[in-house]
Each structure stands twice: as structure tokens, then as C-alpha cells.
Design a protein around this motif. Structure first.
Motif, short mmCIF file in Angstrom:
data_model
loop_
_atom_site.label_atom_id
_atom_site.label_comp_id
_atom_site.label_asym_id
_atom_site.label_seq_id
_atom_site.Cartn_x
_atom_site.Cartn_y
_atom_site.Cartn_z
N LYS A 58 0.84 -1.21 0.00
CA LYS A 58 0.00 0.00 0.00
C LYS A 58 0.87 1.26 0.00
O LYS A 58 0.49 2.28 -0.55
CB LYS A 58 -0.93 0.03 1.22
CG LYS A 58 -1.82 -1.18 1.37
CD LYS A 58 -2.97 -1.12 0.41
CE LYS A 58 -3.95 -2.23 0.68
NZ LYS A 58 -3.90 -3.30 -0.28
N ASN A 61 2.00 3.23 -3.48
CA ASN A 61 1.14 4.20 -4.18
C ASN A 61 1.15 5.59 -3.55
O ASN A 61 0.67 6.53 -4.16
CB ASN A 61 -0.30 3.67 -4.23
CG ASN A 61 -0.39 2.38 -4.99
OD1 ASN A 61 0.31 2.17 -5.97
ND2 ASN A 61 -1.26 1.49 -4.54
N ILE A 71 -1.28 7.68 5.30
CA ILE A 71 -1.46 6.22 5.26
C ILE A 71 -0.75 5.55 6.44
O ILE A 71 -1.26 4.60 7.02
CB ILE A 71 -1.04 5.63 3.90
CG1 ILE A 71 -1.48 4.17 3.76
CG2 ILE A 71 0.45 5.74 3.66
CD1 ILE A 71 -2.94 3.95 3.59
#
Length: 165
Positions: A58, A61, A71
């Protein structure tokens, strides 16, 4: 990268982006605690490799520093949620949790940004009331987009002028 090193890698990335690497936390100190946590969860089990990593892919990105902080703050919250359901009487669990709480507290706005994104994803754009509100805000949203876009172009052209590569 093996499955055994994912936890340390993600924790390393989190520490670096939150500015704790090299300060009061040395990742090497956490290595033993993480190894004990791996044993608690039997992370050498064959199913750990199924489907690939859950966090590290993840991160690919999310390229900008502020994006990564968003994130990573969500990932920290997920680790804390997982650790809350484990045996907090164990010193290694407490130590990892304390470090993660410190990190979480250093980014109070990251979670709010994630919540904002989740709220946007939940909007029912087929709802006529939502559509009316959205249309009312369209000009303002486009105005912000144009401001942001021109600001980025200005920054790029300024940095190109400065760089005599």
C-alpha cells in the motif's frame, strides 16, 4: 523481502516518516520485541505468505511525504487496534504499543484526513439531496482545484529556474 521482515520494515518506515528514527527510538531496540511478537502470533506459519503483504504494498502508491504520513497514521492505528487485543501484560507488547502510541500522538491530523476520505467514499451520490449540495459547491471545488494546480505549476517552474543542472 521475507514475511518475517515485513513488521520491521513497516515499523521502520513509520518511524522514519514520523521523525522518530535516530531520536529516542532505535529500531534495533525493538527488533527483539518484534521477534517475540512474531513468536506470539506464530508469524512463521505458511499462510503468512499467502496473498502478499498487507501494508508494505500500500505504501508504494503513496509517494509524497504528507501522503505517506496519512497512510502510515492509519497503519499505526491498525497495529494499535491489533495489539490492544493481545496480552498487554507482556513487556514486549507494552513496549511496541507505547512507541506506536507516541507516533500516533505526533500526527493528530493524519487520522482526521483518513476519516475525511472515508466519509467521501460513503457519500451516496445517487441521493438527490447530496447531488444538490454537490452542485452548489461545484464552483468552489473547481476554484480550489485551479488554485492548487496553478500553485504546483508555479513551484515546478521556480524549482526548474533555480536548478542549474
Amino acid at each position: 523481502m521475507t514475511c518475517q521482515t515485513y513488521s520491521l520494515f513497516v515499523l521502520s518506515v513509520i518511524m522514519i516518516y514520523f521523525g522518530r528514527f535516530g531520536n529516542s527510538l532505535i529500531l534495533a531496540e525493538l527488533q527483539n520485541d518484534i521477534d517475540q511478537l512474531k513468536a506470539d502470533f506464530n508469524s512463521s506459519h505458511s499462510d503468512v505468505a499467502d496473498g502478499g503483504p498487507i501494508f508494505t504494498e500500500k505504501l508504494i502508491n503513496w509517494t509524497e511525504r504528507n501522503e505517506k504520513r496519512i497512510i502510515l497514521s492509519q497503519i499505526v492505528s491498525m497495529y494499535l487496534e491489533m495489539l490492544e487485543k493481545t496480552d498487554n501484560k507482556k513487556a514486549h507488547v507494552r513496549h511496541i504499543s507505547e512507541e506506536l502510541y507516541t507516533l500516533k500522538n505526533s500526527l493528530p491530523d493524519g487520522l482526521q484526513k483518513v476519516k475525511d476520505l472515508m466519509d467521501l467514499a460513503k457519500l451516496q451520490m445517487s441521493d438527490l439531496r447530496i447531488q444538490r449540495k454537490a452542485v452548489n459547491e461545484l464552483f468552489s471545488v473547481l476554484q480550489k482545484l485551479v488554485e492548487t494546480s496553478s500553485s504546483l505549476k508555479r513551484k515546478r517552474s521556480q524549482s526548474q529556474r533555480r536548478c542549474k543542472c
